[in-house]
Structure formats: structure tokens, C-alpha cells
Scaffold this motif. Structure first.
Motif, short mmCIF file in Angstrom:
data_model
loop_
_atom_site.label_atom_id
_atom_site.label_comp_id
_atom_site.label_asym_id
_atom_site.label_seq_id
_atom_site.Cartn_x
_atom_site.Cartn_y
_atom_site.Cartn_z
N ILE A 126 41.05 42.03 52.80
CA ILE A 126 40.56 42.49 51.46
C ILE A 126 40.48 41.59 50.51
CG2 ILE A 126 41.08 44.31 49.76
CD1 ILE A 126 42.39 46.02 51.71
N ALA A 127 41.56 40.80 50.24
CA ALA A 127 41.50 39.86 49.25
C ALA A 127 40.39 38.91 49.04
CB ALA A 127 42.93 38.98 49.23
N PRO A 128 39.86 38.18 50.07
CA PRO A 128 38.75 37.44 50.14
C PRO A 128 37.42 38.27 49.42
CG PRO A 128 39.73 36.94 52.07
CD PRO A 128 40.60 38.12 51.44
N MET A 129 37.21 39.44 50.20
CA MET A 129 36.43 40.27 49.58
C MET A 129 36.14 40.46 48.11
SD MET A 129 36.43 43.23 52.61
CE MET A 129 34.92 44.06 52.04
N LEU A 130 37.28 40.54 47.43
CA LEU A 130 37.50 40.27 45.97
C LEU A 130 36.57 39.59 45.21
CD1 LEU A 130 41.02 41.60 45.31
CD2 LEU A 130 39.47 42.95 44.93
N MET A 131 36.76 38.32 45.76
CA MET A 131 36.26 37.14 45.06
C MET A 131 34.59 37.04 45.00
SD MET A 131 38.82 34.23 46.13
CE MET A 131 37.72 33.21 46.86
N TYR A 132 33.93 37.73 45.78
CA TYR A 132 32.68 37.85 46.05
C TYR A 132 32.00 38.96 45.68
CZ TYR A 132 33.86 33.52 48.09
OH TYR A 132 34.44 32.17 48.32
N ARG A 150 38.18 35.37 40.89
CA ARG A 150 39.40 34.72 41.46
C ARG A 150 40.53 34.91 40.77
NH1 ARG A 150 36.12 28.99 42.26
NH2 ARG A 150 35.48 29.38 44.58
N CYS A 151 40.29 35.27 39.43
CA CYS A 151 41.55 35.58 38.63
C CYS A 151 42.07 36.79 39.06
CB CYS A 151 41.23 35.67 37.17
SG CYS A 151 40.83 34.20 36.35
#
Length: 183
Positions: A126-132, A150-151
Motif C-alpha cells: 500500500i505505501a508505495p501506491m500512496l506516492m503515485y 512522499r511526505c
């Protein structure tokens, strides 16, 4: 009273959005005031209007209630902590939660992200999906939005922190934006 957004999320939003007491164009053609507020029924400001810091804080809390409502409506899991829900609320706030809410399908638009969360995918997925999510404007990568995501990922990844919220938010902001944030 906010239920999903903790002080870390609020401070991060304040630092990223930067307080502006007079209206301005946000760079994407939207009239904005306070902490990224665009005109609505709650506060339909006019060109040249000025607000106080207290008004800006009140408007932000009202805007966050709308973003929380969308996230709460879409989130079907109980295992998320306040840092994770705060990150999702920040994304909803930034993407204009109601503007990106599809009334016909009764869905908010980061559906791939919410689907992964609701399916119980691990934090590492999930976390990498947040970045994009929603980092393009007019078909072009918006570097400021990428830095913001990223923040928000840093916020999502927290589970406990002993640094005061404002200090943490400034530290993360400076790490990704490379300049001093103004709350």
C-alpha cells in the motif's frame, strides 16, 4: 471534532499548504485561501478577501471533516492506525475530496489504493501506491505533488513517534521539499 486525522496529519497539511491569509491562485487555476481552501458553501470567499489565522484554522478543520467523511465511507477495515488514516485524509483533502467523488458510482477516485487497503494488502504494498496517487496535472508529472505524496507516505509509515507533531512535519517537509516550511 476530527476523528481520523491526528495532529501529525494536521501539521503536515499546514506546512505543505502554507498559510495564506489573502486569496491566491494555486498555480493550477484555483482561487485558494488559508491552508489550500477553495470556495465552497461553507466559506465562499471573494477576490481580495482576507482572513485571520483563526478563520484559516477553522476552515481547514471544516475541509478536513469533508475529507474524513470520504475516507471513512470508502475504508472498510479497522486495522489502520491514526497515522495511516491521517495520510489518506491528507490525500483526500489535497485531491479535493468532493471534486473527485463520483456520485454516480458512489466512489472516491483513488479506488485502486482503497481497494488494496480494503483487501488487506500489506503495508509494503500500500505505501508505495500512496506516492503515485494523483501526481499528474495536465498530463505532466507535478513534482510538488510527488514530494507531497512522499511526505504522506512518511506519515502513513509512522506507528508511534515521540517528536512533537509540528517538529516532525517540518523535518519531513524539509527532507522532501528541501526548504523551510511555513505553518
Amino acid at each position: 471534532m476530527l476523528q481520523m486525522t491526528n495532529e501529525y496529519g494536521i501539521e503536515l497539511i499546514k506546512i505543505i499548504e502554507r498559510l495564506r491569509l489573502t486569496w491566491y491562485d494555486d498555480g493550477f487555476g484555483f482561487r485558494t485561501i488559508g491552508y489550500g481552501h477553495t470556495p465552497d458553501k461553507y466559506f465562499p470567499f471573494r477576490e481580495g478577501e482576507k482572513i485571520s489565522i483563526q478563520q484559516a484554522d477553522d476552515i481547514l478543520l471544516n475541509d478536513l471533516k469533508e475529507a474524513e467523511w470520504i475516507v471513512k465511507r470508502e475504508l472498510n477495515v479497522d486495522e489502520m492506525n491514526h497515522f495511516q488514516t491521517s495520510a489518506l485524509v491528507s490525500i483526500a483533502f489535497n485531491s479535493g475530496s468532493f471534486k473527485n467523488y463520483n456520485k454516480k458510482q458512489d466512489k472516491w477516485y483513488p479506488s485502486d489504493l482503497m481497494f488494496a487497503i480494503n483487501e488487506g494488502k500489506p503495508k509494503e504494498v500500500i505505501a508505495p501506491m500512496l506516492m503515485y496517487h494523483d501526481v499528474y496535472s495536465g498530463g505532466n508529472l507535478a513534482k510538488g505533488l510527488l514530494r507531497r505524496r512522499r511526505c504522506e507516505r512518511a506519515l502513513f509509515d509512522l506507528d508511534n513517534y515521540d517528536v512533537p507533531p509540528e517538529a516532525w512535519a517540518r523535518q519531513i517537509y524539509m527532507e522532501w521539499f528541501g526548504k523551510k516550511g511555513v505553518a
